[in-house]
Design a protein around this motif. Structure first.
Motif, short mmCIF file in Angstrom:
data_model
loop_
_atom_site.label_atom_id
_atom_site.label_comp_id
_atom_site.label_asym_id
_atom_site.label_seq_id
_atom_site.Cartn_x
_atom_site.Cartn_y
_atom_site.Cartn_z
N ASP A 41 16.72 11.15 -9.92
CA ASP A 41 17.03 12.54 -10.26
C ASP A 41 17.31 13.38 -9.02
OD1 ASP A 41 16.79 12.07 -12.94
OD2 ASP A 41 14.76 12.89 -13.12
N ASP A 42 16.96 12.83 -7.86
CA ASP A 42 17.23 13.51 -6.59
C ASP A 42 18.57 13.08 -6.01
OD1 ASP A 42 16.39 15.35 -4.64
OD2 ASP A 42 15.59 13.78 -3.35
N ASP A 43 19.43 12.49 -6.88
CA ASP A 43 20.79 12.06 -6.50
C ASP A 43 20.80 10.94 -5.46
OD1 ASP A 43 22.03 13.89 -8.24
OD2 ASP A 43 21.96 15.48 -6.73
N THR A 44 19.78 10.11 -5.48
CA THR A 44 19.75 8.95 -4.59
C THR A 44 20.78 7.92 -5.06
OG1 THR A 44 17.40 9.27 -4.16
CG2 THR A 44 18.31 7.09 -3.68
N ALA B 139 0.83 -1.20 0.00
CA ALA B 139 0.00 0.00 0.00
C ALA B 139 0.87 1.25 0.00
CB ALA B 139 -0.93 0.00 1.21
N THR B 140 1.91 1.25 0.80
CA THR B 140 2.81 2.41 0.84
C THR B 140 3.49 2.62 -0.50
OG1 THR B 140 3.22 2.00 3.21
CG2 THR B 140 4.76 3.44 2.05
N HIS B 141 3.96 1.54 -1.11
CA HIS B 141 4.64 1.66 -2.40
C HIS B 141 3.69 2.17 -3.48
CE1 HIS B 141 7.87 0.97 -5.23
NE2 HIS B 141 7.07 0.26 -6.00
N ALA B 142 2.48 1.63 -3.51
CA ALA B 142 1.51 2.05 -4.52
C ALA B 142 1.18 3.53 -4.38
CB ALA B 142 0.24 1.21 -4.41
N VAL B 143 0.91 3.96 -3.16
CA VAL B 143 0.55 5.35 -2.92
C VAL B 143 1.70 6.28 -3.30
CG1 VAL B 143 0.04 7.04 -1.11
CG2 VAL B 143 -1.15 4.85 -1.14
N CYS B 144 2.90 5.93 -2.89
CA CYS B 144 4.04 6.82 -3.14
C CYS B 144 4.42 6.87 -4.63
CB CYS B 144 5.23 6.39 -2.30
SG CYS B 144 5.02 6.72 -0.53
N MET B 145 4.32 5.76 -5.34
CA MET B 145 4.63 5.80 -6.78
C MET B 145 3.60 6.64 -7.53
SD MET B 145 7.44 4.28 -6.74
CE MET B 145 7.93 4.07 -8.45
N ASP C 85 8.35 8.78 3.84
CA ASP C 85 9.61 9.46 3.54
C ASP C 85 10.66 8.48 3.05
OD1 ASP C 85 11.11 12.10 3.79
OD2 ASP C 85 12.42 10.77 4.92
N ASP C 86 10.69 7.29 3.61
CA ASP C 86 11.67 6.30 3.18
C ASP C 86 11.43 5.85 1.74
OD1 ASP C 86 12.95 6.39 5.58
OD2 ASP C 86 12.18 4.48 6.34
N THR C 87 10.16 5.87 1.29
CA THR C 87 9.86 5.50 -0.09
C THR C 87 10.17 6.63 -1.05
OG1 THR C 87 8.09 4.03 0.68
CG2 THR C 87 8.06 4.65 -1.64
N LEU C 88 9.81 7.84 -0.68
CA LEU C 88 10.01 8.98 -1.57
C LEU C 88 11.44 9.50 -1.54
CD1 LEU C 88 6.72 10.96 -0.81
CD2 LEU C 88 7.21 9.52 -2.80
N HIS C 89 12.12 9.30 -0.42
CA HIS C 89 13.50 9.80 -0.26
C HIS C 89 14.38 8.73 0.38
CE1 HIS C 89 11.82 13.75 -1.18
NE2 HIS C 89 10.92 13.54 -0.23
N PRO C 90 14.57 7.60 -0.29
CA PRO C 90 15.36 6.51 0.30
C PRO C 90 16.83 6.86 0.39
CG PRO C 90 14.87 6.03 -1.99
CD PRO C 90 14.11 7.27 -1.66
N VAL D 156 19.90 12.78 20.35
CA VAL D 156 19.38 13.55 19.22
C VAL D 156 17.94 13.10 19.00
CG1 VAL D 156 19.61 14.09 16.77
CG2 VAL D 156 21.65 13.73 18.16
N PRO D 157 17.00 14.02 18.83
CA PRO D 157 15.61 13.59 18.60
C PRO D 157 15.53 12.65 17.41
CG PRO D 157 15.72 15.95 18.99
CD PRO D 157 17.13 15.47 18.86
N GLN D 158 14.61 11.69 17.51
CA GLN D 158 14.46 10.70 16.43
C GLN D 158 14.08 11.40 15.14
OE1 GLN D 158 11.18 7.72 16.48
NE2 GLN D 158 12.84 6.34 16.95
N GLN D 159 14.81 11.11 14.08
CA GLN D 159 14.60 11.76 12.79
C GLN D 159 14.29 10.71 11.75
OE1 GLN D 159 14.52 14.98 12.34
NE2 GLN D 159 15.09 15.50 14.42
N PRO D 160 13.59 11.12 10.66
CA PRO D 160 13.30 10.16 9.60
C PRO D 160 14.55 9.61 8.97
CG PRO D 160 11.89 12.11 9.40
CD PRO D 160 12.91 12.40 10.45
N ARG D 161 15.62 10.31 8.97
CA ARG D 161 16.82 9.83 8.28
C ARG D 161 18.04 10.08 9.12
NH1 ARG D 161 16.94 6.00 5.63
NH2 ARG D 161 15.28 6.67 4.29
#
Length: 490
Positions: free
Chosen positions: A201-204, A23-29, A171-176, A485-490
């Motif tokens: 294109d985002d240099d991932t 579901a996460t992959h489908a929504v993010c794509m 965030d992990d799907t859109l900005h891995p 350090v506060p928990q961050q997405p990345r």
């Protein structure tokens, strides 16, 4: 194998399996601008998603789902014929739970998804596995799908492992932090590059590998992570035996660049639908391949993790005066981690169950996971609020580090409980604040510390323990924890 088919610049995608990953992959794509068709055999799940309702808790996903549906780029179906006709790339995202009675992965859902799709394929398309599988699965499935598909060996398969953390999955799907393509041809690589063009294109960073390496990346990453978590918890055992402070130890270790501070957070350990079953399946598969000794240490990693649960019960029992019979305990948390309603192999729920079986009167409260927890352990008592959970409790056990629990006022909580005893299973509370408010504070890997001058006597509730029914939990990563350090997405 012929690989001269043209690469589709803007491929249409199907996502087979609409659980947490799918579901996460489908929504993010779809959010990235692709036309996506989500496919599942569960009609209820498909109906909910089509109406904009996510079947699990994941921050940010409901909003993205609504946007994708409104854009017209995302649709859902139970029709595999429609899926085969629709997609240029088919992502298989079904679960690989632990096989009942074994440490091996149950691959029935993966096999079924691939073969049911392949037998309907009549035009060149790419099948892409995202599920976590044992090494050799992709090779085996390639032969299987080519045997049943009208395309024969024209049908290609690739592997694209996922690295999602529950609570940060969007965030992990859109900005891995990286993409891994396991491919057998330049055409397959080109198709995947087209599918992930906005992310590339985002240099991932991109790693292009063979199929076996792509399969191994996910289980190797999870095994390393589990090892680091269990390592600091093993040191917590040593600290308890010597009077050392595991938090200070973690800080000192974290300054070493070769080690780093991430995941050096002592506590109750890991759970969820990935790490426990993945390291067990990895050890099982390694033994099948004749290299079991190479990863035998993972069995001790698993054992250390389980011991943390037992030791947490020990601390609660100690604060209760040596027996849990009739003691009212507030169990704060049921999900395996905060920002999730996932209770699969949840340490918090396991601890609550063990307390109950020793005769304690356990009141469980979780901001999001109560419904799932009740399905897993219907005989436990569940509170609807933090206040309800702690009122009259002789011991409060923090088992999942939700912000609601971190931010609670220890003085205000102290007015509600029968005795100011707290076990911090996640090292999430301010020990000094709790002790200043008159609480006896205990945590894994820490010295017992000063005891308040006056602690109310333990109140006991006359309630015999009843045998719980075994949990019926399904199968989906542990959130990053950075020291101070506060928990961050990345």
């Amino acid at each position: 194998m012929t690989t001269s088919a043209p690469i589709v610049d803007h491929p249409r995608m199907t996502v087979i399996g609409t659980g947490y990953l799918g579901a996460t992959h489908a929504v993010c794509m779809a959010a990235l601008g692709f036309d996506v068709l989500g496919v599942d055999v569960d009609e209820g799940k498909i109906e909910a998603l089509a109406e904009g309702r996510t079947p699990f808790f994941e921050p940010g996903l409901p909003e993205k789902l609504r946007e994708a549906l409104d854009s017209g780029r995302l649709r859902f179906t139970t029709d595999f014929d429609r899926a085969a006709e629709f997609g240029d790339i088919h992502f298989v995202c079904v679960g690989t739970p632990q096989l009942p009675g074994s440490n091996a992965a149950d691959l029935r859902f993966v096999d079924s998804a691939f073969t049911e799709l392949a037998r309907r394929m009549t035009r060149k398309a790419l099948l892409v596995g995202k599920s976590t599988v044992p090494i050799g699965t992709a090779s085996r499935i390639t032969a299987a799908v080519q045997a049943v598909s009208p395309l024969g060996d024209e049908l290609e398969l690739a592997w694209n492992p996922e690295f999602l953390r529950e609570g940060f999955a969007v965030d992990d799907t859109l900005h891995p932090d990286r993409l891994v393509f396991g491919v057998s041809s330049e055409w397959a690589e080109g198709q995947l590059r087209a599918a992930f063009r906005p992310i590339l294109d985002d240099d991932t960073p991109l790693v292009v590998s063979d199929l076996a390496t792509a399969e191994l990346v996910k289980v190797a990453a999870n095994s390393f992570l589990a090892t680091k978590i269990s390592y600091i918890n093993a040191m917590a055992e040593v600290c308890e035996a010597t009077g050392a402070d595991v938090n200070q130890l973690a800080v000192a270790l974290g300054y070493d660049d070769r080690i780093g501070p991430r995941f050096l957070k002592p506590g109750l350990g890991f759970g969820g639908g990935c790490l426990p079953k993945d390291i067990r399946a990895f050890t099982f598969r390694a033994a099948e391949l004749g290299v079991g000794q190479a990863v035998a240490f993972l069995e001790e990693v698993d054992a250390i993790n389980i011991r943390r649960r037992v030791r947490t019960v020990d601390l609660v029992r100690e604060l209760a005066g040596g027996s849990l019979e009739g003691v009212r305990v507030a169990a704060l948390g049921a999900a395996f981690k905060p920002n999730s309603d996932d209770v699969r192999d949840a340490p918090a729920l396991d601890v609550a169950r063990m307390l109950y079986l020793e005769g304690a009167s356990v009141s469980v409260y979780d901001p999001e996971a109560t419904e799932n927890a009740h399905r897993a352990y219907p005989d436990l008592d569940y509170a609807s609020s933090l206040t309800e959970a702690v009122t009259g409790a002789s011991v409060v056990a923090l088992l999942t580090e939700w912000d609601e629990f971190r931010d609670a006022d220890p003085a205000a909580l102290g007015e509600l409980v029968a005795a100011r005893h707290v076990v911090d299973g996640r090292h999430a509370l301010d020990a000094d604040r709790y002790r200043a408010a008159g609480w006896e504070y205990r945590a894994l890997g820490l010295p017992a510390g000063p005891h308040p001058a006056a602690v109310p006597a333990v109140a006991r509730v006359a309630q015999p323990a009843q045998q719980l029914q075994p949990a019926q939990v399904g199968q989906a990563s542990q959130a990053a924890q950075v020291w101070q350090v506060p928990q961050q997405p990345r």
